[in-house]
Design an enzyme around this catalytic site. Structure first.
Site, PDB file in Angstrom:
ATOM      1  N   ASP A 206       2.012  11.623   4.036  1.00  0.00           N
ATOM      2  CA  ASP A 206       2.565  11.331   5.174  1.00  0.00           C
ATOM      3  C   ASP A 206       2.234   9.911   5.696  1.00  0.00           C
ATOM      4  OD1 ASP A 206       4.395  12.254   7.278  1.00  0.00           O
ATOM      5  OD2 ASP A 206       2.815  12.545   8.386  1.00  0.00           O
ATOM      6  N   SER A 230       8.501  11.790  12.036  1.00  0.00           N
ATOM      7  CA  SER A 230       8.900  12.380  10.880  1.00  0.00           C
ATOM      8  C   SER A 230       9.740  13.614  11.390  1.00  0.00           C
ATOM      9  CB  SER A 230       7.643  13.089  10.002  1.00  0.00           C
ATOM     10  OG  SER A 230       6.861  11.764   9.678  1.00  0.00           O
ATOM     11  N   GLN A 280      11.010  12.808   2.484  1.00  0.00           N
ATOM     12  CA  GLN A 280      11.034  12.837   4.098  1.00  0.00           C
ATOM     13  C   GLN A 280      12.131  12.158   4.685  1.00  0.00           C
ATOM     14  OE1 GLN A 280       8.401  10.979   7.068  1.00  0.00           O
ATOM     15  NE2 GLN A 280       7.113  12.564   6.114  1.00  0.00           N
TER      16      GLN A 280
END
Length: 293
Positions: A206, A230, A280
């Site tokens: 991430d 996100s 993502q």
């Protein structure tokens, strides 16, 4: 061990509350972050760890799909509720909800499988990229700045992250393109438990995955008024690897529109084994429209 690694491992040591309704309940701490919001990779890794506690050790996580619902608060612990959705002959499925203040901040479904033989192939790792030892670390780039975020990224994160072609922290140098790569590894040795390495890999995935969206438009993290968050995160683990050895994370953004950007990534060991794939989508809002050059 060192401080950042101790911090990472402490977040992955969840407390089993012993509560059992239709779900298994765990609690875990929040790591301090300079902007006061829980790092998305942290709550992902903790949610996966909670699910792992409800699955036999011989069943390994191979995929997960999660949605970030609300920002987490670093001043408060997180409660994780795991629903044992299915246990079959080879696969187990779990749903984890992460809660703060009685509201879900993340919803995640993960699948586990016993080891099995089968077809085997992979996309090759790029062979024209510089060695990690030849690249500047984040501390080299930001260590001279007296700023909470720069200080955290420089010396308080658990992973060493080195960008190819260059970081996008303060400015975007060179060609504006929707792709990049980073070398990354944990700053210290982690235990030998493969489950911890898979959870830690989700944590680290991430860090930089949305950066190709920024790079494509010449937008640095330091851009005043930039807002990035996100929205969802998907990950597939293909092969085991250690996160305390150098890993190459290649990412590209096939599309950005409507205030959102999508990034896809692959993670390789230094000797070229593809160990994971990642996707993502994030909210990306800049103060002024910027054209793709």
């Amino acid at each position: 061990m060192n401080g950042p690694i101790d911090g990472l491992l402490s977040t992955l040591r969840l407390t089993d509350t012993g509560a059992r309704t239709t779900e298994d309940i765990f609690t875990g701490p929040s790591q301090w972050m300079p902007l006061g919001r829980v790092f998305g990779g942290q709550v992902l890794a903790q949610s996966l760890t909670a699910a792992m506690h409800t699955v036999p050790v011989e069943r390994t996580i191979h995929s997960m799909h999660g949605y970030f619902l609300r920002p987490g608060d670093v001043e408060h612990p997180i409660t994780f509720a795991v629903d044992r959705l299915h246990d079959g002959r080879s696969f187990s499925t779990r749903r984890t909800h992460a809660y703060q203040h009685g509201e879900p901040i993340l919803s995640l479904i993960a699948s586990f499988q016993t080891a099995d033989d089968g077809l085997d192939h992979q996309f090759d790792m790029p062979d024209d990229l510089p060695d990690p030892d030849s690249l500047p670390s984040t501390a080299d780039v930001l260590g001279h700045l007296d700023h909470d975020v720069a200080r955290y990224w420089s010396s308080e994160r658990a992973f060493d992250v080195r960008h190819i072609p260059s970081p996008v922290y303060l400015s975007v140098e060179g060609e504006r393109m929707p792709r990049q790569a980073v070398w990354m590894k944990a700053f210290g040795r982690l235990p030998d438990d493969p489950r911890q390495h898979r959870a830690a890999l989700a944590y680290a995935s991430d860090y930089s995955i949305l950066e190709p969206v920024l790079r494509a438009h010449g937008v640095a993290w330091a851009t005043p008024g930039l807002r990035v968050a996100s929205l969802d995160h998907a990950m597939w683990w293909h092969r085991d690897a250690r996160v305390d050895e150098w890993l190459l994370f290649t990412t590209e953004s096939p599309s950005a529109s409507g205030g959102r950007g999508l990034s896809l990534g692959r993670i390789y060991t230094r000797d070229g084994r593809l160990i994971a794939s990642v996707a993502q989508e994030g909210m990306v809002r800049v103060p002024e429209p910027r054209a793709f050059d």
